[in-house]
Enzyme design. Structure first.
Site: not given
Ligand code: CTP
Length: 402
Positions: A208-211, A276
């Protein structure tokens, strides 16, 4: 819809002036800020004290305040106003407006007013029907003013004839509808992606990512506020939407986001790709939790579909496509390249270098780059305000003939 709107209520010398007090109360109840401007003969029919206590502002009727000599600027008033409503409007005032006879504060304000003007005539039937009045009303129409036709209906015409001022409730409704349909994105459908995507590795792990999704959700609210119907395709985030014009599809992976977006794109006028999206996903997803083996593990990734680029390929004339970019070097040049490659109309460049901007934050600082013109910098401020500025730029663009 009238909430926060600045309205000048012009009152002239008609017996219907007593209804202006009720009209004023209705406007205030809907959240409008009202400045009353009266003609000298208006004051013969209703006292300024009643009106100033209802509006919470001193009534303006002379160019100067009698005892202090304070000058009332019709120009400032005209600039302050979102609408000028003259109710009741007598035949005399209508005639002066039509012919530019600025011999009182109200007609002077009318002449310097840039805001839309609404006129609710009030007079007896013969005066109303007279060719002179009708010609003056036609002139006002030709200046772009809105004439609120006097009340009709059997009862009204039987009792007092056509010429009676429209009922305050109706007048307020007309103003309300006007503001509703004159919003920058009225009648537009906007598709927005927001948040991160999660790409499953096994039942308990993902890439995943931090968005946080905050910017995309702020854009959804700002578009809805600007009159649009919004379809928000959201990755896994813990945010809520507030506005009733926002519909929402929740997705997890880029693949799911891609499918949801494609199913909505054809009916959208504007698409804003704020998510994102993970560029890669594990080639295979394990059905069972992967066990620790003590050995190196290689996770093979395959590319995800590029949603924005696919929309760029499918874009019809008149559709507007907006992307976001996060760059670490040669920011503007890379953003412009991305805009071209994905066939976007605008790209919003997120600044990574500035404190208070980017992922997880409640504030952001961005530069909006269009195909033409200079880049537009939006200074660091709350995401909801940044979103409103971006929506302003998009609203102006979609209303232009392209
Ligand atoms: N985007 C998308 N689908 C993807 C990847 C990106 O719709 N699979 C959209 C984003 O929502 C954003 C824009 O494309 O509006 C730019 O995303 P970005 O990740 O910066 O661009 P990439 O094309 O992935 O380029 P790179 O990561 O190489 O900079």
């Amino acid at each position: 819809m009238l909430k926060g709107k600045h309205i000048i209520l012009g009152i002239t010398g008609s017996i219907a002036a007593y209804k202006a007090a009720y009209l004023l109360r209705l406007l205030i109840k809907r959240g409008a800020e009202v400045q009353v401007v009266m003609t000298p003969s208006g004051k013969e029919f209703i006292t300024p004290v009643t009106l100033s206590s209802l509006s919470g502002k001193p009534v303006v009727s002379e160019f100067f305040t009698a005892n202090t000599g304070e000058w009332h600027s019709h120009v400032d008033l005209g600039l302050w106003a979102d609408a000028l409503l003259i109710a009741p409007a007598t035949a005399a005032t209508i005639g002066k407006m039509a012919n530019g006879i600025a011999d009182n504060m109200l007609v002077t304000t009318y002449l310097s007013c840039k805001a839309p003007v609404f006129v609710a005539p009030a007079m007896d039937l013969d005066m109303y029907a007279h060719a002179s009045t009708q010609r003056n009303l036609d002139m006002l129409r030709s200046y772009g003013n809105h004439i609120i036709e006097p009340a009709t209906g059997e009862l009204a015409s039987h009792l007092t004839g056509k010429g009676r001022m429209e009922e305050p409730e109706k007048i307020v409704e007309i103003l309300d509808r006007f503001f509703e349909t004159s919003k920058p994105l009225s009648g537009k459908k906007v598709l927005i992606t927001a948040g991160p995507t999660y790409e499953k590795i096994d039942p308990v792990r993902f890439i995943g990512n931090y968005s946080s999704g905050k910017m995309g959700f702020a854009l959804a609210e700002a578009c809805a506020e600007a009159g649009a119907e919004v379809m928000l395709v959201a990755g896994p985030v813990s945010l809520k939407t507030n506005h009733s014009s926002i519909d929402r599809i929740d997705v997890e992976s880029a693949e799911e986001m891609y499918r949801a977006v494609l199913s909505e794109y054809d009916r959208s006028d504007i698409a804003i790709m704020c998510a994102a999206v993970a560029d890669y996903a594990p080639e295979t997803v394990s059905d069972v939790k992967l066990k620790r083996t003590g050995e190196d593990r290689i996770l093979r990734l395959r590319p995800n579909p590029d949603i924005a680029a696919e929309l760029g390929r499918r874009k019809r004339p008149g559709q507007c496509l907006v992307g976001f970019a996060l760059e670490t070097n040669d920011e503007e040049m890379n953003a412009r390249l991305k805009m071209e490659k994905k066939n976007l109309d605008f790209i919003v460049l997120n600044s990574l270098r500035d404190a208070g901007a980017g992922f997880q934050c409640d504030t952001n600082k961005v530069t909006v780059i269009g195909k033409q013109g200079e880049p537009m910098e939006i200074p660091c401020k709350p995401k909801i305000e940044v979103a409103a500025d971006i929506v302003d730029i998009i609203g102006r663009y979609v209303s232009e003939d392209r």
